[in-house]
Enzyme design. Structure first.
Site, mmCIF file in Angstrom:
data_model
loop_
_atom_site.group_PDB
_atom_site.id
_atom_site.type_symbol
_atom_site.label_atom_id
_atom_site.label_comp_id
_atom_site.label_asym_id
_atom_site.label_seq_id
_atom_site.Cartn_x
_atom_site.Cartn_y
_atom_site.Cartn_z
ATOM 1 N N GLU A 1 42.831 40.185 35.202
ATOM 2 C CA GLU A 1 42.631 39.802 36.251
ATOM 3 C C GLU A 1 42.074 38.181 36.243
ATOM 4 O OE1 GLU A 1 40.581 43.570 38.591
ATOM 5 O OE2 GLU A 1 39.421 42.611 37.142
HETATM 6 C C1 TNX Z 1 39.134 46.494 37.506
HETATM 7 S S1 TNX Z 1 40.476 47.632 34.947
HETATM 8 C C2 TNX Z 1 38.629 46.026 36.464
HETATM 9 C C3 TNX Z 1 37.224 45.781 36.136
HETATM 10 C C4 TNX Z 1 36.373 46.536 37.070
HETATM 11 C C5 TNX Z 1 36.903 47.901 37.448
HETATM 12 C C6 TNX Z 1 36.268 48.910 38.443
HETATM 13 C C7 TNX Z 1 40.440 46.015 34.411
HETATM 14 C C8 TNX Z 1 41.139 45.728 33.433
HETATM 15 N N1 TNX Z 1 39.483 45.320 35.450
HETATM 16 O O1 TNX Z 1 36.620 44.510 35.698
HETATM 17 O O2 TNX Z 1 35.163 46.765 36.429
HETATM 18 O O3 TNX Z 1 38.100 47.481 38.252
HETATM 19 O O4 TNX Z 1 36.758 49.907 38.625
#
Ligand code: TNX
Length: 541
Positions: A355
């Site tokens: 992300e």
């Molecule tokens: C996605 S999974 C994220 C996390 C969040 C999560 C909440 C991922 C690699 N990143 O930063 O905490 O969703 O469900």
């Protein structure tokens, strides 16, 4: 029997049938209730009685095996109240438990052979880890009350006669705990480790940094933990592990054959660091104030370069980043990975990589390639979330699949391996259904059946068994702040995911599994685990 009235005769008959049924319950059924399901099971006749006089033998003169034997005794003593002496003397003829290493390649690094008959319990393995897993099986073959921490009177501690040969399917059977969104104490992490060990899991991935908190002492950058660790989601006081405490966690896990994989999330999810050291702030990160920020208007300079950002206690993602050409960036990354590597005996360092929505596209790939160099220079292997597949993936890199099927495919095409953490199946921060009070539901509602009813090798087209290193179930903690809440999200989904990682997929079937899981409810009760009593599971009364 002539003079005994007919009704008494028939009641006697019923009583005998009833007692026989009870006996069967005690001695044979437990074998059919094991989680994870063993590879091969042959039932025997009768049972082994664990008695006051039972002793535990290891013939090896091997310290590690002796340590495991004492671990077994420690598990069995509180509830039984028996002395269970551990020794290396000659084995008696009757009523003993023995633990030995054998040279048997078919048992691999983690397999074991457990043979129980009326006289003895014999546990064999190629490596000590196998003995440890055999002990977890042994615990489940005893009545659930064995898990009580205090002496239980009037229980027959029978272990049904059986021969079990058991070898895991995957070498990475992991769980991730997010200690960044909410901080959890060393004691809580140890309890988490104990829960993993029960179900033969062997990797604890600790998510040690995020926008909301930095949780590990870095001696060359002390303000990361002191300031960056001083809060958490919701504005509570947060916390961090000193390096000594981290080593304590590592050592505690090691004794249960669990490897710690530490994650520092880079180059995004980095606000806690930017708030601690202004020199890391390249001026792109815009800390959201109220509500969502609009990321599409936040990809240019937003100011604040070289000034610390504000600490963040909300739950937005994807708004912060390091900058490639900022002078301090790689001094920071090098120091952090060097210090973390020096206190981490495990092979892997997790660099996050997810992300990174405000990281400039052309910088993202350069970043990941550079992280690989740094991790490798520190003698470690690199793992990252699936987005890292966009970079130059080498054969020793693991991409952790969570969302998009195209990234794991990309990783495999480039020769890398995949760790399976599909969010709609194994994200344990996802709610069970729309009535669950804790958790999120962006990926799915995940009822117990959903978390069990899937298979890593058929989930993503083009990803086969040989591409998969294992399965890992993450627990993100934006909405979770206590151990009781952790337990509620983990149980009862955790054992099923452990089974997917350990057991063969052949014959896997929810209707059969749910009966085994139901029997484990009693164990959860005895251990005081706060679990979700899903209506899908036929819990025993
Ligand atoms: C996605 S999974 C994220 C996390 C969040 C999560 C909440 C991922 C690699 N990143 O930063 O905490 O969703 O469900």
């Amino acid at each position: 029997m002539q003079n005994i009235p007919h009704f008494t005769k028939s009641s006697l008959f019923l009583l005998v049938i009833f007692l026989a049924a009870c006996k069967k319950d005690n001695s044979t059924l437990k074998i059919d209730l094991l989680i994870p399901k063993p590879m091969a099971v042959t039932k025997g006749n009768g049972a082994f009685d664990l008695l006051h006089s039972t002793s535990i033998y290891t013939s090896q003169g091997n310290k590690e095996v002796a340590f495991i034997a004492n671990y077994l005794a420690d598990k069995l003593r509180p509830a039984t109240g028996y002395p269970l002496v551990v020794s290396t003397n000659a084995i008696p003829e009757d009523n003993f438990i023995s633990l030995d290493l054998v040279s048997d390649a078919s048992l691999g690094e983690e397999g074991y052979q457990l043979t129980v008959d009326g006289a003895s319990v014999k546990l064999l393995a190629n490596k000590p880890a196998g003995l440890f897993y055999g002990i977890q099986t042994l615990r489940q073959l005893l009545p659930a009350q064995i898990e009580f921490a205090s002496n239980q009177k009037g229980i027959e501690w029978k272990i049904p006669a059986v021969s079990i040969k058991d070898v895991p399917t995957y070498s990475w059977r992991g769980s991730m705990l997010d200690v960044a969104r909410h901080f959890f104490s060393v004691e809580d992490v140890k309890k988490y480790i104990d829960y993993m060990a029960l179900y033969k899991m062997n990797v604890l991935h600790l998510s040690l940094s995020n926008d909301q908190g930095w949780r590990i002492e870095i001696k060359s950058w002390p303000n990361l933990a002191i300031h960056g660790g001083s809060t958490q989601v919701g504005g509570g006081k947060g916390g961090y592990y000193t390096q000594e405490q981290y080593k304590e966690i590592v050592a505690y896990a090691q004794k249960q054959y669990i490897t710690i994989v530490p994650e520092i999330d880079l180059p995004g999810h980095i606000n806690a660091a930017l708030a601690s050291y202004g020199e890391l702030n390249g001026g792109i990160t815009l800390v959201p104030e109220k509500g969502r920020i609009n990321l599409s208007t936040n990809t240019g300079e937003v100011g604040g370069k070289n000034k610390p950002t504000e600490l963040y206690t909300g739950i937005e993602v994807g708004f912060s980043t390091l900058q490639y050409n900022q002078e301090a960036t790689f001094r920071f990354v090098n120091d952090v990975i060097r210090e973390l590597s020096s206190i981490t005996p495990g092979e892997y360092i997790h660099v996050g990589g997810d992300e990174a929505r405000v990281t400039k596209k052309e910088e993202y790939i350069k970043f990941i390639n550079k992280f690989y160099e740094i991790v490798t220079a520190n003698g470690k292997k690199m793992i990252g979330w699936e987005e890292i597949s966009q970079a130059d993936i080498k054969g020793d890199i693991i991409a952790q699949h969570w969302d998009s099927p195209s990234y794991p495919k990309m990783a495999v095409e480039k020769g890398g391996k995949v760790l399976m953490s599909p969010a709609p199946k194994v994200y344990l921060d996802m709610q069970y259904d729309s009535t669950t009070k804790l958790g999120l539901h962006w990926a799915a509602y995940i009822e117990v059946k959903d978390s069990y009813d899937w298979e890593p090798t058929t989930l993503v087209e083009g990803i086969a068994k040989e591409n998969i290193i294992g399965v890992e179930t993450p627990l993100w903690t934006e909405t979770i702040s206590t151990m009781k809440e952790i337990e509620y999200m983990l149980f009862p989904r955790f054992p099923g995911i452990a089974e997917i990682a350990w057991s063969k997929p052949e014959g896997r079937n929810w209707d059969e599994y749910k009966v085994r899981l139901a029997a484990h409810g009693k164990r959860f009760d005895v251990m005081g685990i706060n679990y979700y009593k899903s209506k899908q599971v036929p819990w025993e009364k």
